[in-house]
Design a protein around this motif. Structure first.
Motif, PDB file in Angstrom:
ATOM      1  N   ASP A  22       0.837  -0.989   0.067  1.00 38.03           N
ATOM      2  CA  ASP A  22       0.141  -0.098  -0.083  1.00 38.03           C
ATOM      3  C   ASP A  22       0.560   1.397   0.136  1.00 38.03           C
ATOM      4  O   ASP A  22       1.889   1.349   0.605  1.00 38.03           O
ATOM      5  CB  ASP A  22      -1.027   0.130   1.242  1.00 38.03           C
ATOM      6  CG  ASP A  22      -2.058  -0.938   1.042  1.00 38.03           C
ATOM      7  OD1 ASP A  22      -2.230  -1.457   0.199  1.00 38.03           O
ATOM      8  OD2 ASP A  22      -2.597  -1.576   2.164  1.00 38.03           O
ATOM      9  N   LEU A  23       0.275   2.374  -0.602  1.00 38.54           N
ATOM     10  CA  LEU A  23       0.980   3.727  -0.555  1.00 38.54           C
ATOM     11  C   LEU A  23       0.918   4.185   0.725  1.00 38.54           C
ATOM     12  O   LEU A  23      -0.168   4.598   1.213  1.00 38.54           O
ATOM     13  CB  LEU A  23       0.390   4.627  -1.827  1.00 38.54           C
ATOM     14  CG  LEU A  23       1.507   5.518  -1.927  1.00 38.54           C
ATOM     15  CD1 LEU A  23       2.699   5.412  -2.644  1.00 38.54           C
ATOM     16  CD2 LEU A  23       0.676   6.520  -3.076  1.00 38.54           C
ATOM     17  N   SER A  79       8.002   8.681  -3.177  1.00 40.58           N
ATOM     18  CA  SER A  79       7.730   9.405  -4.454  1.00 40.58           C
ATOM     19  C   SER A  79       7.462  10.728  -4.271  1.00 40.58           C
ATOM     20  O   SER A  79       6.719  11.169  -3.082  1.00 40.58           O
ATOM     21  CB  SER A  79       6.384   8.637  -4.949  1.00 40.58           C
ATOM     22  OG  SER A  79       5.794   9.645  -5.672  1.00 40.58           O
ATOM     23  N   LEU A  80       8.129  11.635  -5.317  1.00 42.54           N
ATOM     24  CA  LEU A  80       7.852  12.907  -5.124  1.00 42.54           C
ATOM     25  C   LEU A  80       6.941  13.610  -6.216  1.00 42.54           C
ATOM     26  O   LEU A  80       6.992  14.644  -6.654  1.00 42.54           O
ATOM     27  CB  LEU A  80       9.217  13.703  -5.238  1.00 42.54           C
ATOM     28  CG  LEU A  80      10.160  13.439  -4.202  1.00 42.54           C
ATOM     29  CD1 LEU A  80      11.439  13.890  -4.320  1.00 42.54           C
ATOM     30  CD2 LEU A  80       9.803  13.624  -2.711  1.00 42.54           C
ATOM     31  N   PHE A 101       8.686  -3.602  -2.547  1.00 43.90           N
ATOM     32  CA  PHE A 101       9.438  -2.857  -1.562  1.00 43.90           C
ATOM     33  C   PHE A 101       8.366  -1.895  -0.979  1.00 43.90           C
ATOM     34  O   PHE A 101       7.207  -1.800  -1.675  1.00 43.90           O
ATOM     35  CB  PHE A 101      10.706  -1.996  -2.179  1.00 43.90           C
ATOM     36  CG  PHE A 101      10.645  -1.479  -3.590  1.00 43.90           C
ATOM     37  CD1 PHE A 101       9.393  -0.530  -3.800  1.00 43.90           C
ATOM     38  CD2 PHE A 101      11.190  -1.747  -4.526  1.00 43.90           C
ATOM     39  CE1 PHE A 101       9.084   0.201  -4.853  1.00 43.90           C
ATOM     40  CE2 PHE A 101      11.009  -1.109  -5.736  1.00 43.90           C
ATOM     41  CZ  PHE A 101      10.046  -0.007  -5.972  1.00 43.90           C
ATOM     42  N   VAL A 102       8.765  -1.313   0.167  1.00 43.96           N
ATOM     43  CA  VAL A 102       7.743  -0.377   0.751  1.00 43.96           C
ATOM     44  C   VAL A 102       7.675   1.163  -0.328  1.00 43.96           C
ATOM     45  O   VAL A 102       8.496   1.675  -0.545  1.00 43.96           O
ATOM     46  CB  VAL A 102       8.447   0.201   1.968  1.00 43.96           C
ATOM     47  CG1 VAL A 102       7.318   1.266   2.740  1.00 43.96           C
ATOM     48  CG2 VAL A 102       8.401  -0.936   2.946  1.00 43.96           C
ATOM     49  N   THR A 103       6.230   1.572  -0.529  1.00 42.64           N
ATOM     50  CA  THR A 103       6.237   2.347  -1.540  1.00 42.64           C
ATOM     51  C   THR A 103       5.416   3.606  -0.462  1.00 42.64           C
ATOM     52  O   THR A 103       4.341   3.251   0.190  1.00 42.64           O
ATOM     53  CB  THR A 103       5.262   2.178  -2.661  1.00 42.64           C
ATOM     54  OG1 THR A 103       3.922   1.785  -1.963  1.00 42.64           O
ATOM     55  CG2 THR A 103       5.681   1.147  -3.608  1.00 42.64           C
ATOM     56  N   THR A 104       6.015   4.807  -0.510  1.00 45.10           N
ATOM     57  CA  THR A 104       5.582   5.832   0.211  1.00 45.10           C
ATOM     58  C   THR A 104       5.530   7.067  -0.819  1.00 45.10           C
ATOM     59  O   THR A 104       6.149   7.134  -1.871  1.00 45.10           O
ATOM     60  CB  THR A 104       6.291   6.152   1.525  1.00 45.10           C
ATOM     61  OG1 THR A 104       7.622   6.873   0.789  1.00 45.10           O
ATOM     62  CG2 THR A 104       6.683   4.916   2.225  1.00 45.10           C
ATOM     63  N   TYR A 105       4.803   8.148  -0.345  1.00 49.11           N
ATOM     64  CA  TYR A 105       4.604   9.478  -1.184  1.00 49.11           C
ATOM     65  C   TYR A 105       4.792  10.634  -0.116  1.00 49.11           C
ATOM     66  O   TYR A 105       4.192  10.685   0.851  1.00 49.11           O
ATOM     67  CB  TYR A 105       3.243   9.340  -1.724  1.00 49.11           C
ATOM     68  CG  TYR A 105       2.751  10.763  -2.172  1.00 49.11           C
ATOM     69  CD1 TYR A 105       3.327  11.193  -3.244  1.00 49.11           C
ATOM     70  CD2 TYR A 105       1.692  11.454  -1.720  1.00 49.11           C
ATOM     71  CE1 TYR A 105       2.696  12.654  -3.817  1.00 49.11           C
ATOM     72  CE2 TYR A 105       1.265  12.735  -2.090  1.00 49.11           C
ATOM     73  CZ  TYR A 105       1.914  13.066  -3.360  1.00 49.11           C
ATOM     74  OH  TYR A 105       1.682  14.373  -3.284  1.00 49.11           O
TER      75      TYR A 105
END
Lengths: 163, 197
Positions: A22-23, A79-80, A101-105
């Protein structure tokens, strides 16, 4: 026949275990930092990227491979992407690629508030990669040409950070 | 004594390797002679009456640069009448980023009706001297080519109408008053400058 069914079933479950994450959204640098503190049981490899950044997108598979092959580190991508493209571009991209992998924003786009907190030498170009072990960090503002290059860099960085 | 001299020399050599290159606020910037989309060569020395220069490293392909394109066009117009010259420089190597070729720069400048020189850093000699690392990356120089401000145009790439701080315009306003800009350096995300490997 039964053997094939077993393989099919195994593949089915494997696909679940490698399911896209999840994001996670960070409203500001402090939230990212607190995530880092909470996940410091092993060294972190944090990659800053965006879907609009072609060299970033090109090196993501190397980070996925690092995530799958190196259990000694935790791979986190930040993520940018533009706010307006989270739903229309970022999420569909991650869904399609199925990275585990871990996805972040990062939602804080007042970059001047936090770029220097990551590393005072970061000028702001991406891709950029940040390796964290406890309170020691190594930061590079560069792209990796191959998985081998990334893997080598991570190995050397960990030696430096542990010494 | 000799040994100290040698050590000092060695340290100097080492530092020149490890220090990040590029200008800091207060340094004197180099002039250049670069070709613009009109096929003419431009130098800052050509502008005898300029009160200052807005040097913007930018390009065609980078979505961040594209987001700022209209703002760059407006800045060029607005500050021309106040005596400031805006010079845009594409630092990318087209061999690494085909969208940033000289021909496509010409096309882009024509489509968007650029009123300012859009220069090509042929051979990538100029951007490393300035220490530009990304597009867009702005350097504000006074009339003596002293660097007064380095960084972003403003604090909101996504939406020009939501800008709270116009860093570059505030820096120019400070110059007009004979003051030093605050902040004189800002940071923002951008596309890395493309170099052929």
């Amino acid at each position: 026949m039964r053997y094939f069914r077993f393989i099919a079933l195994s593949l089915f479950f494997l696909s679940f275990s490698a399911k896209a994450q999840d994001l996670i959204t960070f409203q500001n640098f402090e939230e990212l930092n607190s995530y880092i503190q909470k996940n410091s049981e092993k060294p972190l490899v944090v990659n800053f990227w965006a879907t609009w950044c072609a060299p970033c997108v090109k090196e993501l598979p190397y980070f996925q491979k690092l995530h799958l092959e190196n259990p000694n580190v935790k791979v986190v991508t930040v993520s940018l992407d533009f706010d307006k493209q989270v739903e229309s571009k970022l999420k569909p991209f991650l869904k399609k690629k199925n990275y585990s992998f871990v996805t972040t924003y990062m939602a804080d786009k007042k970059f001047n508030n936090w770029i220097s907190k990551v590393d005072e030498n970061w000028s702001g170009s991406i891709p950029a990669t940040w390796i964290i072990n406890g309170n020691k960090t190594i930061f590079v503002e560069q792209e990796f040409a191959s998985f081998e290059e990334l893997n080598q860099f991570v190995k050397e960085s960990l030696i430096k950070l542990i010494l | 004594m000799k040994r100290i001299g040698f050590l000092a020399l060695l340290m100097g050599v080492l530092m020149s390797f490890t220090n990040p290159t590029g200008y800091k606020v207060g340094d004197k910037a180099t002039d250049f002679k670069l070709k613009s989309v009109d096929n003419k060569m431009y130098s800052m020395a050509d502008y005898k009456d300029a009160k200052g220069f807005i040097v913007v490293f930018t390009c065609n392909h980078c979505p961040y640069a594209v987001k700022y394109e209209d703002r760059i066009i407006d800045l060029a117009k607005k500050y021309k009448s106040k005596g400031y010259v805006l010079l845009a420089i594409n630092p990318n190597d087209p061999a690494a980023q085909p969208e940033d070729s000289f021909e496509l720069m010409q096309k882009r400048a024509k489509e968007k009706k650029f009123t300012f020189p859009y220069l090509f850093d042929e051979g990538q000699k100029i951007y490393p001297q300035y220490g530009a690392t990304k597009t867009p990356h702005v350097f504000l120089l006074d009339k003596n080519l002293i660097v007064k401000y380095i960084g972003a145009i403003d604090d909101n790439v996504e939406d020009a109408s939501q800008v709270k701080e116009k860093y570059l315009e505030n820096a120019i306003a400070a110059l007009e008053k004979g003051q030093e800009p605050t902040p004189n350096t800002t940071k923002a995300i951008g596309c890395s400058i493309k170099v052929k490997k």
